[in-house]
Design an enzyme around this catalytic site. Structure first.
Site, PDB file in Angstrom:
ATOM      1  N   ALA A 194       1.245  -1.267  -0.187  1.00  0.00           N
ATOM      2  CA  ALA A 194       0.039  -0.379  -0.176  1.00  0.00           C
ATOM      3  C   ALA A 194       0.408   0.995  -0.011  1.00  0.00           C
ATOM      4  CB  ALA A 194      -1.088   0.412   1.080  1.00  0.00           C
ATOM      5  N   GLN A 198       4.138  -2.198   3.570  1.00  0.00           N
ATOM      6  CA  GLN A 198       4.064  -3.574   2.850  1.00  0.00           C
ATOM      7  C   GLN A 198       3.404  -4.658   3.797  1.00  0.00           C
ATOM      8  OE1 GLN A 198       6.779  -3.828   0.497  1.00  0.00           O
ATOM      9  NE2 GLN A 198       8.075  -5.406   1.275  1.00  0.00           N
ATOM     10  N   VAL A 199       2.398  -5.354   3.319  1.00  0.00           N
ATOM     11  CA  VAL A 199       1.599  -6.760   4.264  1.00  0.00           C
ATOM     12  C   VAL A 199       2.267  -8.434   4.182  1.00  0.00           C
ATOM     13  CG1 VAL A 199      -0.574  -7.616   5.464  1.00  0.00           C
ATOM     14  CG2 VAL A 199      -0.145  -5.420   4.251  1.00  0.00           C
ATOM     15  N   LYS A 213       2.102  -5.032   8.773  1.00  0.00           N
ATOM     16  CA  LYS A 213       2.638  -4.067   7.821  1.00  0.00           C
ATOM     17  C   LYS A 213       3.813  -3.804   8.590  1.00  0.00           C
ATOM     18  CE  LYS A 213      -0.448  -0.679   8.021  1.00  0.00           C
ATOM     19  NZ  LYS A 213      -1.700  -0.082   8.494  1.00  0.00           N
ATOM     20  N   ASP A 347     -10.845   7.269   5.629  1.00  0.00           N
ATOM     21  CA  ASP A 347     -10.272   6.186   4.747  1.00  0.00           C
ATOM     22  C   ASP A 347     -11.051   5.121   4.562  1.00  0.00           C
ATOM     23  OD1 ASP A 347      -8.345   6.511   2.352  1.00  0.00           O
ATOM     24  OD2 ASP A 347      -6.857   5.686   3.483  1.00  0.00           O
TER      25      ASP A 347
END
Length: 700
Positions: A194, A198-199, A213, A347
Site C-alpha cells: 500500500a 507492505q503486508v 505490516k 479512509d
C-alpha cells in the site's frame, strides 16, 4: 549520503509443509538466506526529519507534525524543493497534454487504457501523498471513467513492494529479534503493498494467523517534502485566488497531522482498539485484534482477515454474500462514527473494507482517523432536521455553528439562495438525494457567498464521499440519505441532549400546531433502525415531557387532547341523538358532522401511529402502563388534567350559550348560523362588549 552494508536476518525458519488451516502461507525453507543489501541510512533505517520545533532528531518526536519545523527545514533547501516541484508538475502536465491531444485527434477510446495506466504509474512514482489522491478517485464511478477506475483501484493494494531485506531489518529493529525468532511462518513476498507500507501473511508461534505490516523506508522524509510543497501551494492559492475562501492551509495541516499519525503504527494499533470498543459490538461489524507484543512504530502485527472487497460483486455473489446489505451496515456504522461518538475512519476505500466469509464487514487500516467534536455532531444532525423541515433560516444558522460562515456574516441573501437550491433538489423527499447531490448543489452557493470549508469537515467529506462511491459501485441507485434517516430519527426520539430536544420540537411543531405526519414519519423511520428500543425511547420521552424543558410540548399536547376529546364527545352525542331520532320517528334536521376532513386525517394518523408502535421492537402495553404510572401522580400531570377539564368545560359552556341561550330566531324560524361555526352574537344580547370562546364570539 551515508551507506553501509547490512546482512539481513536469516530467513531460515522451521522447515515443514504449510498447515491446511493457513492457506497462502509459505514457511521459510531450511538453509535459504538473503544476500546483503546496500541501505541508504538517512532515508531508510533512521528517518531524520525534525518534526517538532527546536527538538533534536529522534524516534520519540519524529512523527509529530509541526508545519513550522518543516518550513524551517525546507526553506534552506531550495534546490531540493524546486526539484520536487518540477518532478510533480512535469509528469502531470505531460499526462494532461496527452489526454488533450487524444481529444483533439479523436483517439480518446483508442488510448484510454494507456492513459489510465499512465495516471496510475505517475501517481505511484510521485509517492504516498499522491497515491492517496488516486485512492480517493478510485471510489468515484460518477467522476472517473471505468478504465481509469480499474487502474486506480490497483493503488489500494497493488503498489510496487520494497525489498524484503529492508522489511526484515525493520522487524528486527522494532521488535528486538529476527523474524524467524518471532514468527513461525511468513510469506516469502508481500501479499499486498500500500501507500505507506507492505503486508506479509504470517503465523505466530502460538498458532494465530496474522498480517504483518511493515512501513516503507524513507517515508517520513518523502512525506515531509510533499506536505511542504503542497502547503506552500495552498498558501499561494489562498493569497492570490480570491474566489477561494476556505482555509486551505488549515485543511492541509489537518491532512498533515493525520498522515503523520498514520505513519506511527503504535498509534494505529491504539486507534484499532478504540474503534473496536466503540463500534465492534454493532451488528455484522468486525475489527481485527492487535498483537502488541509484535508491534512497534514501523511494524504492526494484527489478526489476519480472509475477505473480499465490496466492489468484487461476482465473487461476493458466489459466496452468497449480499454486498448491498454490507454497504448499509457500513453506512450505519459511519453514522455512529460521525454523529454519535465522533471518532471516525477517514479512509474507507475498498481495500480497507472487506466482506468476511461469514458475511460481516471488516474494517482494516486504522492509520487515518479523525474526530468530530460534540457541538459539530449535534450541528450536523440539526442541519439534517432543518433540511428535511425546509427551514432554511435555521439551516443558514447551522452553517454558522458548523464554522462554514463567520458569526458576522449577513445571512439575509444566503437564506433565499439555500431555499432556491434545496427546494429544487429535495423534490418529493430528502431520501431521494445522494450525498454528492447535496455537495454539488452547495458548490454554487459556496462560490458566490462567503462560505469556507472547515478543516475538520474536509475529512468528513472525504470519508462520506468515499463510502458513497463504493455504494454507487455496488448499486447505482443506492441512496445514502434514505438509509441514514432512520438513524437520525432514532437519535431525535431518544437523545436527551438539549440541542436535539429543541430540534425535535422544531420538527414536530409549526406555528403552534402539532404535525402528526412528522411524528408518524419519525416513528416509522426509527422502527427501521436496528438498535432502536421503544421502551428506552418511551422512558426518555416521558422524562423530557415532564421536565421543565418539556413545558412547551405539554401545553401543545393539552390543546390537541382538548380538541380531539371535544370532537369525539360531540360526535358521540350527535350519533346518540340520531339513533334517538330514528327510534322516536322524529324527522327534524340531522346534526351537522363536527369532524372536518383535516380532523379525520389526523385521527387516521393517530391510528397509524398506534399501529407503528405495536410493530416496534420493545412495545409492551403492560410495561407502558407501568412506566406511565409514576408520572400520573406528578404535579405536572395534575395541572394537565385540570387544564384539559377546564378547557373542555369552557367549550361545552360556549356551545351551550350559542346553541340554546343566545340563539336568535330569524323571521323564518331557523337559526341564523350553522352549528359548530364561529359566530358574532347580536349587540342587543351582549351589551356591546366582545367575549371570545373557543368556537364562538360573544358581545355583552
Amino acid at each position: 549520503m551515508d551507506t553501509k552494508t547490512v546482512s539481513p536476518p536469516s530467513a531460515k525458519f522451521q522447515p515443514g509443509s504449510v498447515p491446511e488451516e493457513s492457506p497462502g502461507l509459505t514457511p521459510f525453507p531450511e538453509g535459504v538466506k538473503n544476500p546483503p543489501v546496500t541501505v541508504d541510512i538517512d532515508s531508510a533505517a533512521t528517518e531524520l526529519v525534525p518534526l517538532k520545533s527546536g527538538a533534536p532528531y529522534s524516534d520519540s518526536n519524529a512523527l509529530l507534525y509541526d508545519p513550522v519545523a518543516i518550513t524551517e527545514l525546507y526553506r534552506d533547501r531550495p534546490v531540493q524543493v524546486w526539484g520536487r516541484r518540477f518532478a510533480i508538475l512535469w509528469p502531470i502536465l505531460t499526462l494532461a497534454f496527452g489526454i488533450w491531444r487524444d481529444k483533439k485527434w479523436g483517439r480518446v477510446k483508442q488510448n484510454e487504457r494507456k492513459r489510465a495506466e499512465k495516471l496510475r504509474t505517475t501517481l505511484t512514482k510521485l509517492g504516498p501523498a499522491f497515491i492517496k489522491v488516486g485512492q480517493a478517485l478510485s471510489t468515484r464511478p460518477d467522476l472517473v471513467p471505468p478504465l481509469y477506475l480499474e487502474e486506480l483501484a490497483k493503488l489500494q493494494d497493488q503498489l510496487p513492494p520494497f525489498p524484503n531485506e529492508l522489511a526484515y531489518q525493520f522487524i528486527e529493529e522494532e521488535l528486538g529479534d529476527r523474524p524467524s525468532a518471532i514468527y513461525a511462518e511468513i510469506t516469502p513476498d508481500p501479499v499486498a503493498a500500500a501507500s505507506l507500507g507492505q503486508v506479509y501473511k504470517g503465523k505466530l508461534k502460538t498458532g494465530e494467523t496474522v498480517a504483518i505490516k511493515v512501513q516503507r523506508p524513507g517515508l517520513a522524509e518523502s512525506m515531509g517534502l510533499d506536505v511542504y510543497v503542497l502547503r506552500q501551494l495552498a498558501i499561494w492559492v489562498q493569497k492570490n485566488v480570491k474566489q477561494v475562501r476556505s482555509d486551505l492551509v488549515a485543511i492541509m495541516d489537518e491532512f498533515g497531522t493525520r498522515i503523520y499519525e498514520e505513519m506511527d503504527y503504535n498509534k494505529e494499533g491504539e486507534n484499532a482498539e478504540r474503534f473496536a470498543k466503540l463500534y465492534g459490538h454493532l451488528k455484522d461489524i468486525y475489527v481485527p485484534k492487535i498483537y502488541w507484543k509484535y508491534t512497534g512504530r514501523r511494524v504492526l502485527t494484527m489478526e489476519w482477515i480472509d475477505g473480499t472487497k465490496l466492489t468484487q460483486i461476482p465473487a461476493l455473489t458466489a459466496q452468497g454474500i449480499d454486498a448491498k446489505y454490507l454497504i448499509e451496515v457500513g453506512v450505519q456504522c459511519s453514522l455512529r462514527q460521525l454523529l454519535e461518538h465522533g471518532f471516525f475512519h477517514a479512509d474507507p476505500h475498498p481495500g480497507n473494507l472487506l466482506a468476511t466469509r461469514d458475511g460481516k464487514l471488516a474494517y482494516l487500516d486504522f492509520g487515518m482517523m479523525s474526530e468530530v467534536k460534540p457541538y459539530q455532531r449535534y450541528g450536523l444532525i440539526q442541519a439534517v432536521v432543518h433540511l428535511v423541515n425546509r427551514d432554511f433560516e435555521g439551516l443558514a444558522k447551522d452553517y454558522v455553528k458548523l464554522e462554514f460562515l463567520t458569526p458576522e456574516t449577513d445571512l439575509t441573501p444566503i437564506i433565499p439562495a439555500l431555499a432556491n437550491v434545496f427546494n429544487n433538489a429535495l423534490g418529493a423527499s430528502v431520501a431521494e438525494l445522494n450525498f454528492k447531490s447535496i455537495t454539488d448543489q452547495l458548490s454554487d452557493i459556496m462560490y458566490e457567498y462567503p462560505f469556507r470549508v472547515p478543516a475538520y469537515y474536509a475529512l468528513i467529506i472525504r470519508s462520506l464521499v468515499t463510502l458513497e462511491g463504493i455504494a454507487i459501485n455496488v448499486d447505482p441507485n443506492f441512496k445514502v440519505l434514505s438509509k441514514a434517516y432512520p438513524y437520525v430519527a432514532k437519535r431525535l426520539l431518544t437523545d436527551p441532549s438539549p440541542e436535539l430536544r429543541g430540534s425535535l420540537r422544531d420538527l414536530l411543531f409549526k406555528d403552534g400546531e402539532f404535525r402528526w405526519n412528522r411524528l408518524e414519519n419519525l416513528l416509522r423511520n426509527a422502527k427501521e433502525s436496528d438498535d432502536y428500543d421503544l421502551s428506552q425511547g418511551l422512558n426518555q420521552a416521558l422524562e423530557f415531557l415532564f421536565s421543565e424543558r418539556g413545558e412547551f410540548i405539554r401545553d401543545r399536547l393539552v390543546e390537541e387532547l382538548v380538541k380531539s376529546l371535544d370532537h369525539l364527545s360531540r360526535d358521540a352525542f350527535n350519533n346518540a341523538t340520531s339513533v334517538l331520532r330514528e327510534w322516536v320517528g322524529w324527522k327534524g334536521n340531522k346534526p351537522t358532522p363536527t369532524l372536518t376532513s383535516g380532523d379525520q386525517e389526523k385521527m387516521e394518523r393517530i391510528k397509524r401511529i398506534w399501529e407503528i408502535l405495536q410493530e416496534t421492537q420493545g412495545f409492551n402495553p403492560t410495561e407502558f402502563v407501568q412506566k406511565l404510572a409514576p408520572f400520573l401522580i406528578k404535579p405536572e400531570t395534575q395541572r394537565m388534567g385540570q387544564k384539559i377539564a377546564g378547557d373542555l368545560a369552557q367549550r361545552m359552556l360556549a356551545r351551550l350559550i350559542r346553541e340554546v341561550l343566545l340563539k336568535e330566531e330569524p323571521p323564518n324560524g331557523k337559526p341564523s348560523y350553522p352549528s359548530g361555526s364561529q359566530q358574532q352574537l347580536p349587540p342587543s344580547r351582549t351589551n356591546g362588549k366582545v367575549i371570545t370562546y373557543p368556537d364562538v364570539t360573544v358581545r355583552k
